[in-house]
Scaffold this motif. Structure first.
Motif, PDB file in Angstrom:
ATOM      1  N   VAL A 197      10.133 -11.561   3.938  1.00 16.35           N
ATOM      2  CA  VAL A 197       8.683 -11.403   3.897  1.00 16.35           C
ATOM      3  C   VAL A 197       8.275 -10.969   2.494  1.00 16.35           C
ATOM      4  N   ALA A 198       7.282 -11.664   1.935  1.00 18.57           N
ATOM      5  CA  ALA A 198       6.741 -11.306   0.622  1.00 18.57           C
ATOM      6  C   ALA A 198       5.836 -10.094   0.785  1.00 18.57           C
ATOM      7  N   VAL A 199       5.979  -9.134  -0.123  1.00 18.98           N
ATOM      8  CA  VAL A 199       5.143  -7.931  -0.070  1.00 18.98           C
ATOM      9  C   VAL A 199       4.526  -7.669  -1.439  1.00 18.98           C
ATOM     10  N   ASP A 200       3.341  -7.023  -1.409  1.00 16.03           N
ATOM     11  CA  ASP A 200       2.677  -6.663  -2.663  1.00 16.03           C
ATOM     12  C   ASP A 200       3.210  -5.322  -3.157  1.00 16.03           C
ATOM     13  N   LEU A 201       2.607  -4.786  -4.198  1.00 12.89           N
ATOM     14  CA  LEU A 201       3.084  -3.536  -4.788  1.00 12.89           C
ATOM     15  C   LEU A 201       2.946  -2.336  -3.852  1.00 12.89           C
ATOM     16  N   ASN A 202       2.099  -2.465  -2.821  1.00  9.98           N
ATOM     17  CA  ASN A 202       1.931  -1.401  -1.830  1.00  9.98           C
ATOM     18  C   ASN A 202       2.833  -1.603  -0.616  1.00  9.98           C
ATOM     19  N   GLY A 203       3.665  -2.641  -0.662  1.00 13.90           N
ATOM     20  CA  GLY A 203       4.566  -2.912   0.455  1.00 13.90           C
ATOM     21  C   GLY A 203       3.918  -3.642   1.607  1.00 13.90           C
ATOM     22  N   LYS A 204       2.712  -4.154   1.394  1.00 14.44           N
ATOM     23  CA  LYS A 204       1.997  -4.887   2.446  1.00 14.44           C
ATOM     24  C   LYS A 204       2.326  -6.374   2.343  1.00 14.44           C
ATOM     25  N   PRO A 205       2.533  -7.046   3.489  1.00 10.46           N
ATOM     26  CA  PRO A 205       2.809  -8.491   3.458  1.00 10.46           C
ATOM     27  C   PRO A 205       1.711  -9.251   2.724  1.00 10.46           C
ATOM     28  N   THR A 206       2.131 -10.242   1.954  1.00 10.65           N
ATOM     29  CA  THR A 206       1.199 -11.032   1.155  1.00 10.65           C
ATOM     30  C   THR A 206       1.472 -12.518   1.383  1.00 10.65           C
ATOM     31  N   PRO A 207       0.427 -13.359   1.383  1.00 10.82           N
ATOM     32  CA  PRO A 207       0.597 -14.788   1.687  1.00 10.82           C
ATOM     33  C   PRO A 207       1.532 -15.513   0.720  1.00 10.82           C
ATOM     34  N   VAL A 208       2.205 -16.533   1.266  1.00  8.78           N
ATOM     35  CA  VAL A 208       3.115 -17.363   0.464  1.00  8.78           C
ATOM     36  C   VAL A 208       2.721 -18.829   0.612  1.00  8.78           C
TER      37      VAL A 208
END
Length: 162
Positions: free
Chosen positions: A115-126
């Motif tokens: 799962v891709a995550v942003d700098l806050n550890g939240k899932p981000t679209p791919v």
């Protein structure tokens, strides 16, 4: 967000040498060592596709088909085979090559969900993926069935309190 990307964007290849500390008392590589290599290449593969940091959500299947011994060369290859909104399925194949005979044997195959995550550890679209090889196309065709199986396993785990 870009369009669907060809699978070749994510293709990652690594080579490792089987050393004595990597092996058990039979002189064959520890399964845990192989799993570590698989997790690492899957992460790199998914990061190349998504251009984001990733976390391992699941290791869906691992098939240990044959063993590798001290002195063998391992060839690992990873490729993104399907995507969800924020997740990517990565197929990893491990081949063992005997140094003397040069014979190659598939030792392990695995499918992981990253799962891709942003700098806050939240899932981000791919981005989506476009399978290219026949093997990638076959794996892509069965992605929905694998997803449904994962969801059922998660449901059962929750029901059992795991």
């Amino acid at each position: 967000m870009e369009e669907n990307l060809p699978a070749s964007i994510s293709r990652t290849i690594q080579t490792k040498l089987v050393l004595p500390p990597d092996t058990n008392h039979l002189g064959t590589i520890f399964g845990g060592t192989i799993l570590s290599y698989i997790d690492e290449i899957a992460a790199i593969t998914a990061m190349k596709h998504s251009k984001e940091v990733v976390v391992t959500a699941s290791i869906d299947t691992v098939n240990f088909l044959s063993s590798a011994k001290v002195g063998d060369i391992l060839h690992l290859e990873g490729v993104v085979i399907s995507t969800g909104r924020t997740s990517m399925e990565v197929y990893v194949k491990v081949e063992c090559q005997n140094l003397k005979s040069r014979k190659k044997t598939v030792t392990t195959t695995a499918i992981l969900t990253m799962v891709a995550v942003d700098l806050n550890g939240k899932p981000t679209p791919v981005n989506g993926v476009i399978p290219e090889s026949e093997e990638e196309k076959a794996l892509f065709q069965h992605a929905q069935a694998r997803k449904e199986r994962r969801l059922k396993i998660n449901e059962l785990s929750k029901e059992c309190g795991l």
